[in-house]
Scaffold this motif. Structure first.
Motif, mmCIF file in Angstrom:
data_model
loop_
_atom_site.group_PDB
_atom_site.id
_atom_site.type_symbol
_atom_site.label_atom_id
_atom_site.label_comp_id
_atom_site.label_asym_id
_atom_site.label_seq_id
_atom_site.Cartn_x
_atom_site.Cartn_y
_atom_site.Cartn_z
ATOM 1 N N GLU A 138 -8.403 12.724 -2.938
ATOM 2 C CA GLU A 138 -7.232 12.808 -2.089
ATOM 3 C C GLU A 138 -6.458 11.502 -2.161
ATOM 4 O O GLU A 138 -7.019 10.438 -2.454
ATOM 5 N N VAL A 139 -5.140 11.594 -1.917
ATOM 6 C CA VAL A 139 -4.265 10.425 -1.953
ATOM 7 C C VAL A 139 -4.355 9.690 -0.622
ATOM 8 O O VAL A 139 -4.445 10.312 0.431
ATOM 9 N N PHE A 140 -4.352 8.360 -0.689
ATOM 10 C CA PHE A 140 -4.329 7.556 0.535
ATOM 11 C C PHE A 140 -3.554 6.276 0.248
ATOM 12 O O PHE A 140 -3.237 5.961 -0.898
ATOM 13 N N ASN A 141 -3.213 5.551 1.295
ATOM 14 C CA ASN A 141 -2.524 4.274 1.138
ATOM 15 C C ASN A 141 -3.548 3.171 0.953
ATOM 16 O O ASN A 141 -4.281 2.814 1.874
ATOM 17 N N SER A 142 -3.595 2.639 -0.279
ATOM 18 C CA SER A 142 -4.557 1.600 -0.623
ATOM 19 C C SER A 142 -3.989 0.240 -0.235
ATOM 20 O O SER A 142 -2.864 -0.096 -0.620
ATOM 21 N N GLU A 143 -4.747 -0.533 0.505
ATOM 22 C CA GLU A 143 -4.270 -1.819 1.023
ATOM 23 C C GLU A 143 -3.805 -2.738 -0.107
ATOM 24 O O GLU A 143 -4.555 -3.069 -1.015
ATOM 25 N N GLY A 144 -2.547 -3.137 -0.039
ATOM 26 C CA GLY A 144 -1.993 -4.067 -1.014
ATOM 27 C C GLY A 144 -1.650 -3.444 -2.357
ATOM 28 O O GLY A 144 -1.148 -4.122 -3.248
ATOM 29 N N LYS A 145 -1.912 -2.131 -2.535
ATOM 30 C CA LYS A 145 -1.686 -1.489 -3.842
ATOM 31 C C LYS A 145 -0.776 -0.271 -3.757
ATOM 32 O O LYS A 145 -0.513 0.366 -4.777
ATOM 33 N N GLY A 146 -0.314 0.079 -2.569
ATOM 34 C CA GLY A 146 0.455 1.322 -2.437
ATOM 35 C C GLY A 146 -0.496 2.506 -2.402
ATOM 36 O O GLY A 146 -1.577 2.449 -1.830
ATOM 37 N N ARG A 147 -0.105 3.581 -3.047
ATOM 38 C CA ARG A 147 -0.955 4.769 -3.050
ATOM 39 C C ARG A 147 -2.142 4.594 -3.983
ATOM 40 O O ARG A 147 -2.076 3.876 -4.982
ATOM 41 N N GLY A 148 -3.227 5.281 -3.648
ATOM 42 C CA GLY A 148 -4.412 5.291 -4.497
ATOM 43 C C GLY A 148 -5.138 6.605 -4.324
ATOM 44 O O GLY A 148 -4.695 7.488 -3.576
ATOM 45 N N LEU A 149 -6.264 6.760 -5.014
ATOM 46 C CA LEU A 149 -7.099 7.956 -4.876
ATOM 47 C C LEU A 149 -8.475 7.559 -4.363
ATOM 48 O O LEU A 149 -9.014 6.515 -4.755
ATOM 49 N N LYS A 150 -9.034 8.392 -3.518
ATOM 50 C CA LYS A 150 -10.413 8.208 -3.081
ATOM 51 C C LYS A 150 -11.143 9.532 -3.164
ATOM 52 O O LYS A 150 -10.525 10.610 -3.165
#
Length: 478
Positions: free
Chosen positions: A10-22
Motif C-alpha cells: 500500500e502507498v503511504f507518506n514516507s518521512e522525508g521521501k514523499g510517497r513510498g510503499l510498505k
C-alpha cells in the motif's frame, strides 16, 4: 490504498521521501512482493535487430515486421502479442521514414496507451502516469537541451490523426522516462537491452542497503524480498551499485535522481573503511605510497578503457598485471581500486581462455565482494556465478562447484527458481556435483573423460568483454 493484484502493498507518506510503499503482511527472503508488467517498453536503439520487441529475448534470427521493417520478433506469437502496442508505431515509422530514438519511441507508446485508456489510474496501478515525478525543474542546461530536442523529434514523429498533446505534457512524459525508466535485461539477465515504465516500481524508494531487489523475469519486473520484512515496514531498493564510496553514491544519486540520500549507510558511512582499506601490520604502507598506487590505478583504468574500446585484450591483461603488482603490497583485499582491476582482469583473461590466472583473480575478487555486499545482493550472486564457471574451465572443479552452489543460493532469493539464469545454475550445480563424485573416485579417469568431452564438442568461448555497467536499476539516457 491497494489495487487488485497489488494486495501485498500500500502507498503511504514516507518521512522525508514523499510517497513510498510498505507491505501489508510479513515477507521472507525470496518472496515475490509483486510482479508488474510494463506500462510501455521499447528495445534500446543498438539492439533493435537482435532483441525481440515483444519479449525482449536476444535471438540469432528474428522475424522482421513486413510493414515498417523496423520491429523484430521471435515468431508470429510474439508479433501478435505486441500488435496492440506496435500498430500505431508501425504506421508512424512508415510515414516518418525511420524510427526515432528509444526515448521518443517509448514516449509515443505511452501516449498511444493514454489515447486508448486515458491518463488516470489503470488496472493494477497504484499511481497514474500523470502523477509520476519528472524532475524537469532540476535538469541542467545540457539535459534541458536534450529534452527539447526529443520534444521536437516527438512532434515530427507523432501522427497528425492521433490525439494531440501539448509540449508541456510531452516534456512531462519524457522527463518521467529520463528519471523513472527501468532497465530491461535479456532472458538470462546478463545484458541491458531495453527500457520500460513500471508505475508501481516508481513508488519504491531508495536505500543503499535495501530490503528488496528488482529483477526482470518472463516479461514482468518482480519486486523480491532479500530477507525478513515485517508488516508495515517500508519497502526499498537500491538505485545504484553499493560498491561505491558513500560520498560518490550520494553524488550519483543527486545527479541522476535529484535527491540527497540520508540512509544509514551514507550518513555513517558504512563500509567505506573496507573499500579504502590498506595493508595492515608491520609493513603498513605510508600515506604517500597509498596515494601513488591509487593515482596509478586511475591512470591504468583510463588506459584499460582505451584498450578495451579497441579490442586490444592482451594489452588490457598487461596493464592489469602491472597494476595488481603495484597494488598487492599496498592495498587490502577489499579495496575498491583493487577489486575493479581484479574484476576486469578475470573477465578478460576468461575471454582469452587463460583460465587459471582468471580463476585466481576471480577468487580474490569474490572474497572481497563477500565482505562488502549484502549477502543476498544480485550482483554478488552473478559475480560468484562467473567465478565458479571460470574455476570449472580452469579444472578447479571442487572450488568451482562450491562457488556455483553459493551463487545458486543467492540467485534463488534475488531471481527466483523460474528465472532462466537460475535454471542454468541448477544444471551447472548438478553437473559439477556429478563431476566431483567422478573426480573423487578416480582423478586420472576424470581428467581423461573431461578432456575427451571437451575435444568432442566446440569449446565454450566466453562472451566478449564490454564496458557496460549494470549498477543502476533505472535507465537514464546519457
Amino acid at each position: 490504498m491497494t489495487v487488485k493484484g497489488m494486495e501485498n502493498v500500500e502507498v503511504f507518506n514516507s518521512e522525508g521521501k514523499g510517497r513510498g510503499l510498505k507491505g501489508t503482511s510479513d515477507f521472507w527472503a525470496g518472496d515475490v512482493i509483486f510482479a508488474e508488467p510494463a506500462y510501455a517498453a521499447v528495445v534500446f536503439d543498438n539492439f533493435t535487430h537482435t532483441v525481440c520487441h515483444s519479449c525482449f529475448k536476444r535471438q540469432e534470427k528474428l522475424q522482421r515486421c513486413g510493414q515498417c521493417k523496423f520491429a523484430h520478433y521471435c515468431d508470429r506469437t510474439c508479433q501478435k502479442d505486441s500488435w496492440v502496442n506496435h500498430k500505431h508505431e508501425c504506421a508512424a515509422i512508415k510515414k516518418y521514414g525511420k524510427a526515432p530514438n528509444e526515448n521518443v519511441r517509448l514516449a509515443a507508446r505511452i501516449m498511444w496507451r493514454i489515447e486508448r485508456e486515458g491518463s488516470g489510474l489503470t488496472e493494477g496501478c497504484l499511481v497514474s502516469i500523470d502523477d509520476l515525478q519528472n524532475h524537469i525543474d532540476n535538469f541542467e542546461e545540457e539535459e534541458k537541451n536534450g529534452l527539447m530536442e526529443d520534444v521536437q523529434n516527438f512532434l515530427d514523429f507523432w501522427p497528425s490523426q492521433s490525439q494531440p498533446f501539448g509540449m508541456q505534457y510531452i516534456s512531462h512524459i519524457l522527463g518521467v522516462i529520463s528519471c523513472n525508466g527501468f532497465t530491461l535485461s535479456d532472458q538470462r539477465g546478463l545484458q541491458a537491452v531495453g527500457v520500460g515504465i513500471f508505475p508501481n516500481l516508481c513508488l519504491v524508494n531508495h536505500d543503499c542497503w535495501p530490503n528488496c531487489t528488482v529483477i526482470f523475469n518472463n516479461g514482468k519486473i518482480e519486486l523480491r524480498a532479500l530477507g525478513k520484512i515485517n508488516k508495515g515496514q517500508e519497502l526499498s531498493v537500491s538505485y545504484v551499485d553499493f560498491l561505491i564510496l558513500s560520498e560518490d553514491r550520494r553524488k550519483q544519486l543527486k545527479k541522476q535522481y535529484y535527491f540527497d540520500c540520508t540512509c544509514e549507510n551514507c550518513t555513517k558511512p558504512t563500509k567505506d573503511d573496507l573499500m579504502l582499506a590498506v595493508k595492515e601490520g608491520e609493513d603498513k604502507p605510508a600515506d604517500n605510497a597509498v596515494k601513488e598506487v591509487i593515482q596509478f590505478t586511475k591512470e591504468s583504468m583510463e588506459k584499460i578503457d582505451k584498450a578495451r574500446s579497441e579490442g586490444s585484450y592482451h594489452e588490457v591483461v598487461k596493464i592489469c598485471r602491472e597494476c595488481l603488482k603495484r597494488q598487492e603490497p599496498v592495498l587490502a583485499d577489499t579495496n575498491i581500486y583493487m577489486l575493479r582491476i581484479l574484476s576486469i582482469s578475470s573477465e578478460v583473461l576468461s575471454y582469452l581462455q587463460m583460465f587459471e590466472e582468471a580463476a585466481d583473480n576471480a577468487k580474490k575478487m569474490v572474497d572481497g565482494y563477500l565482505k562488502i555486499y549484502h549477502p543476498n545482493n544480485a550482483q554478488l550472486g552473478m559475480a560468484v556465478m562467473r567465478a565458479g564457471v571460470t574455476h570449472w574451465h580452469a579444472g578447479l572443479i571442487e572450488v568451482g562447484h562450491g562457488m556455483i552452489c553459493k551463487a545458486y543460493a543467492i540467485l534463488l532469493v534475488t531471481h527466483g527458481p523460474t528465472h532462466p539464469i537460475t535454471k542454468d545454475l541448477e544444471v551447472m550445480r548438478a553437473q559439477t556435483e556429478m563431476e566431483i563424485r567422478m573426480f573423487q573416485q578416480n582423478e586420472f579417469v576424470y581428467y581423461k573423460m573431461r578432456e575427451a568431452a571437451l575435444s568432442n564438442k566446440p569449446f565454450h568461448v566466453m562472451e566478449e568483454p564490454n564496458n557496460e555497467t549494470s549498477g543502476t536499476i533505472f535507465h537514464k539516457k546519457q
